[in-house]
Structure formats: C-alpha cells, structure tokens
Design a protein around this motif. Structure first.
Motif, PDB file in Angstrom:
ATOM      1  N   GLU A   1      43.473  45.400  30.930  1.00  0.00           N
ATOM      2  CA  GLU A   1      42.812  44.663  31.953  1.00  0.00           C
ATOM      3  C   GLU A   1      41.290  45.388  32.192  1.00  0.00           C
ATOM      4  O   GLU A   1      40.351  44.236  32.727  1.00  0.00           O
ATOM      5  CB  GLU A   1      43.615  45.291  33.314  1.00  0.00           C
ATOM      6  N   LEU A   2      40.875  46.057  31.663  1.00  0.00           N
ATOM      7  CA  LEU A   2      39.462  46.782  31.860  1.00  0.00           C
ATOM      8  C   LEU A   2      38.615  46.367  30.790  1.00  0.00           C
ATOM      9  O   LEU A   2      37.474  46.506  30.777  1.00  0.00           O
ATOM     10  CB  LEU A   2      39.311  48.490  31.906  1.00  0.00           C
TER      11      LEU A   2
ATOM     12  N   ILE B   1      39.781  39.948  37.379  1.00  0.00           N
ATOM     13  CA  ILE B   1      40.560  40.283  36.454  1.00  0.00           C
ATOM     14  C   ILE B   1      42.040  40.285  36.768  1.00  0.00           C
ATOM     15  O   ILE B   1      42.445  40.791  37.639  1.00  0.00           O
ATOM     16  CB  ILE B   1      39.985  41.532  35.757  1.00  0.00           C
ATOM     17  N   PRO B   2      42.919  39.466  36.052  1.00  0.00           N
ATOM     18  CA  PRO B   2      44.419  39.490  36.182  1.00  0.00           C
ATOM     19  C   PRO B   2      45.055  40.641  36.042  1.00  0.00           C
ATOM     20  O   PRO B   2      44.737  41.366  35.343  1.00  0.00           O
ATOM     21  CB  PRO B   2      44.894  38.191  35.320  1.00  0.00           C
ATOM     22  N   GLU B   3      46.070  40.602  36.712  1.00  0.00           N
ATOM     23  CA  GLU B   3      46.958  41.908  36.541  1.00  0.00           C
ATOM     24  C   GLU B   3      47.760  41.248  35.107  1.00  0.00           C
ATOM     25  O   GLU B   3      48.705  40.764  35.038  1.00  0.00           O
ATOM     26  CB  GLU B   3      48.069  41.980  37.538  1.00  0.00           C
TER      27      GLU B   3
ATOM     28  N   LYS C   1      44.157  32.093  41.647  1.00  0.00           N
ATOM     29  CA  LYS C   1      45.492  32.737  41.917  1.00  0.00           C
ATOM     30  C   LYS C   1      46.640  32.253  41.025  1.00  0.00           C
ATOM     31  O   LYS C   1      47.467  32.727  40.755  1.00  0.00           O
ATOM     32  CB  LYS C   1      45.902  31.878  43.388  1.00  0.00           C
ATOM     33  N   ASN C   2      46.044  31.137  40.247  1.00  0.00           N
ATOM     34  CA  ASN C   2      47.211  30.431  38.978  1.00  0.00           C
ATOM     35  C   ASN C   2      46.808  31.043  37.815  1.00  0.00           C
ATOM     36  O   ASN C   2      47.811  31.218  36.962  1.00  0.00           O
ATOM     37  CB  ASN C   2      47.397  29.042  39.279  1.00  0.00           C
ATOM     38  N   ILE C   3      45.682  31.548  37.305  1.00  0.00           N
ATOM     39  CA  ILE C   3      45.339  31.722  35.971  1.00  0.00           C
ATOM     40  C   ILE C   3      45.761  33.545  35.889  1.00  0.00           C
ATOM     41  O   ILE C   3      45.224  34.057  36.369  1.00  0.00           O
ATOM     42  CB  ILE C   3      44.125  31.679  35.392  1.00  0.00           C
ATOM     43  N   LYS C   4      46.791  33.464  35.099  1.00  0.00           N
ATOM     44  CA  LYS C   4      47.402  35.217  35.126  1.00  0.00           C
ATOM     45  C   LYS C   4      47.226  35.790  33.612  1.00  0.00           C
ATOM     46  O   LYS C   4      47.498  36.995  33.417  1.00  0.00           O
ATOM     47  CB  LYS C   4      48.743  34.930  35.259  1.00  0.00           C
TER      48      LYS C   4
ATOM     49  N   HIS D   1      48.221  43.293  46.765  1.00  0.00           N
ATOM     50  CA  HIS D   1      47.730  43.876  47.936  1.00  0.00           C
ATOM     51  C   HIS D   1      46.321  44.520  47.462  1.00  0.00           C
ATOM     52  O   HIS D   1      45.752  45.621  47.959  1.00  0.00           O
ATOM     53  CB  HIS D   1      48.483  45.250  48.094  1.00  0.00           C
ATOM     54  N   SER D   2      45.627  43.818  46.423  1.00  0.00           N
ATOM     55  CA  SER D   2      44.334  44.302  46.092  1.00  0.00           C
ATOM     56  C   SER D   2      43.298  43.763  46.886  1.00  0.00           C
ATOM     57  O   SER D   2      43.497  43.169  47.949  1.00  0.00           O
ATOM     58  CB  SER D   2      43.968  43.630  44.761  1.00  0.00           C
ATOM     59  N   TYR D   3      41.895  44.269  46.654  1.00  0.00           N
ATOM     60  CA  TYR D   3      40.765  43.895  47.647  1.00  0.00           C
ATOM     61  C   TYR D   3      40.630  42.346  47.644  1.00  0.00           C
ATOM     62  O   TYR D   3      40.652  41.559  48.748  1.00  0.00           O
ATOM     63  CB  TYR D   3      39.708  44.315  47.099  1.00  0.00           C
ATOM     64  N   LEU D   4      40.966  41.832  46.588  1.00  0.00           N
ATOM     65  CA  LEU D   4      40.979  40.446  46.521  1.00  0.00           C
ATOM     66  C   LEU D   4      41.995  39.553  47.592  1.00  0.00           C
ATOM     67  O   LEU D   4      41.517  38.639  48.179  1.00  0.00           O
ATOM     68  CB  LEU D   4      40.985  39.691  44.886  1.00  0.00           C
ATOM     69  N   GLU D   5      43.048  39.988  47.503  1.00  0.00           N
ATOM     70  CA  GLU D   5      44.249  39.455  48.391  1.00  0.00           C
ATOM     71  C   GLU D   5      43.574  39.796  49.603  1.00  0.00           C
ATOM     72  O   GLU D   5      43.972  38.822  50.718  1.00  0.00           O
ATOM     73  CB  GLU D   5      45.434  40.171  47.946  1.00  0.00           C
ATOM     74  N   LYS D   6      43.446  40.837  49.964  1.00  0.00           N
ATOM     75  CA  LYS D   6      42.736  41.262  51.415  1.00  0.00           C
ATOM     76  C   LYS D   6      41.608  40.103  51.773  1.00  0.00           C
ATOM     77  O   LYS D   6      41.362  39.423  52.889  1.00  0.00           O
ATOM     78  CB  LYS D   6      42.243  42.375  51.500  1.00  0.00           C
TER      79      LYS D   6
END
Length: 300
Positions: free
Chosen positions: A172-173, A279-281, A136-139, A253-258
């Motif tokens: 990102e990819l 993978i961060p945004e 959650k903190n590494i962006k 709202h990504s799968y990870l957040e869900k």
C-alpha cells in the motif's frame, strides 16, 4: 508505476492530466494507455430513425473516438518527444468506470491518472462524479486525480493524511515511497484530530510501523485540529506548508470516506487544489487490519 492508464474525453481538463503525467514521469520508462469511452444516443423516434441510421451513428462516434486518441498521441509526441514513453490507445463502447476496471485487470495497470473538476453550488460533488466513481471502484491500483487548472510542480513536498487507526502494508505504501524516491521528496504525515489528544496504544503502534517503512525518507509528523471539516483542514494544511501532492489511503472509515460524505455546505471549501493520490486498501496475506488483531500484535 510503469503501466499507467489515463482516461480522456479530449477536453482541456483531460489534457491537463496528460500533461501532468508526461512531466511527472519524464525520467521514467513507462507505457501510457489512453482510454476514451463513448455511449452514443440512438434516436428513438420514428422520424429520426428514418433520417439517421442508428448503426451509422455508432460507427461515426467510434471513428471520432479513435481519431481523437490518435490526435492526442500526436500532440503528446509533438510536445515532449520522450523516447522513454510508449503509448497504446483504447476506444470503447462502454461505461467509463467499467472499462477502466477491465483495463486495469487485463493490462496489470499500476496507476490511473484522471483529470478532475468539481461542479458548483448545490450539485457540488467531491472532485467530480467520474473521478469519485473511479476511486470508489478501482481496488487494485492507486488513482491520481489532477485538478483542472493545476500547473505541474515537481512534488518535493508530499502530505500523507492518516488517523493511525489502521496497519499499513508495504504494497500500500509503495506508490508513496516510489514518488518520494523519484523526487527526493519530504513526506509530511498529517493527522487531523477533533480536539488534540494523545494517540492510543494502537495508533502509536501503527505510527511506529509507518515510520519504519519511511526509514531513509525524510519525513515529519504533524497533528492538526479539525476545523469545519476534514477536507477543509487538509486544504488549509496543504496551503500553509506548500504541499505539492496529497496522498490518502482509501479504506472503510478513512479520511477519504469522511470527505466524500461530508455535508455539502462544509465541503464547498475543498476543490482539490493540488493533485490527490488515492491508494486502495490492498492488504497482504497473513496481515490483518482489524483492531483486534492489531491489539494482539502490540502485545507480542
């Protein structure tokens, strides 16, 4: 991914992550940064303070940390002896997540690899609390979480879970594509739906763009119905198709957040049985990920 940070607390769980990293990048020239953080408890009572000097406690813990890092490097070299791998060690009197963030910035770290073990029962936390905090903190770079008892398997089957609601950028990819290229892996794009329905125009646009990025990489698209939760659905998908690594893009709202917000009762089935690449945004100048801007792009 040539600068790789691996936090360790010298446990077998942490060693398993190191072991995985050495095998994953066995044919690649890399520098591994091994990190151990410590926050010794200083005795507060007058009785204890008279018996033990608080400063000497800090020194002792620091020495133990530095010695543990040197032993870890020696263990790695003894087992693998890979001349393509260099090592740097960091012993820090700091909180883990804060030190990881600092090292990522200072050394342009391109990947963080961490071991993970979930708790059990009512205290269960998705992948373990330290791993969640790091994710959650590494962006600025991806995080690869390795389950406690996972034995290395060459990742020739990689799943990329997405809902197609967001535009993907090359930056990102790139970690996903790099891993696929390293092992000639197949990428299986998995879309979890609550009830199967046709993609919206926006989702179809993002899927088409994703497939352009994956051009030249063997890939397939799988649409699956959500079971009791997203996490349980992805776990079952991974088991049925013998997936070796699951990748997720971490954004609002990504799968990870869900998954990190799913009720405990539903989440207990998901214990991260395979390595998870988060993978961060990252985004890209001139590219907007808002639905409004993407709709404009579709109409051009």
């Amino acid at each position: 991914m040539q600068k790789i940070l691996i936090p360790t607390d010298f446990s077998e769980n942490a060693w398993n992550a190191i072991d995985y990293a050495m095998q994953l990048f066995r044919n690649k020239k890399c520098t591994f940064y091994l990190l151990n953080t410590y926050t010794p408890v200083i005795p507060s009572s007058r009785f204890m303070a008279k018996m033990i000097d608080g400063v000497r406690i800090v020194d002792a813990v620091r020495n133990s940390s530095e010695e543990g890092l040197q032993k870890t490097v020696a263990r790695i070299k003894s087992k693998y002896g890979n001349t393509k791998h260099d090592f740097e060690t960091f012993s820090s009197f700091n909180l883990l997540v804060e030190e990881v963030k600092d090292l990522v910035d200072q050394h342009n770290i391109e990947l963080v690899i961490t071991g993970t073990k979930g708790a059990s029962g009512i205290d269960e936390v998705f992948m373990g609390s330290n791993t969640v905090r790091i994710i959650k903190n590494i962006k600025k770079c991806p995080v690869l979480a390795i389950p406690q008892h996972f034995d290395f398997i060459t990742p020739t089957e990689i799943a990329f879970a997405t809902d197609f609601n967001r535009f993907y950028t090359a930056s990102e990819l790139n970690p996903l594509l790099e891993l696929a290229a390293m092992f000639q892996a197949t990428i299986r794009i998995v879309h979890v739906q609550y009830g199967i329905k046709a993609l919206s125009e926006l989702q179809q646009f993002n899927l088409n763009m994703l497939r352009r990025y994956l051009n030249g990489t063997e890939h397939y698209v799988h649409t699956v119905s959500e079971l009791h939760s997203v996490s349980q659905t992805l776990e079952m998908f991974s088991e049925e198709l013998d997936i070796h690594l699951l990748a997720l893009l971490n954004y609002q709202h990504s799968y990870l957040e869900k998954m990190t917000r799913e009720p405990i009762v539903k989440r207990t089935a998901f214990h991260t049985q395979i390595p998870l690449l988060v993978i961060p945004e990252l985004g890209m100048d001139g590219v907007s990920n808002s639905p409004e801007e993407q709709e404009k792009a579709i109409s051009r």
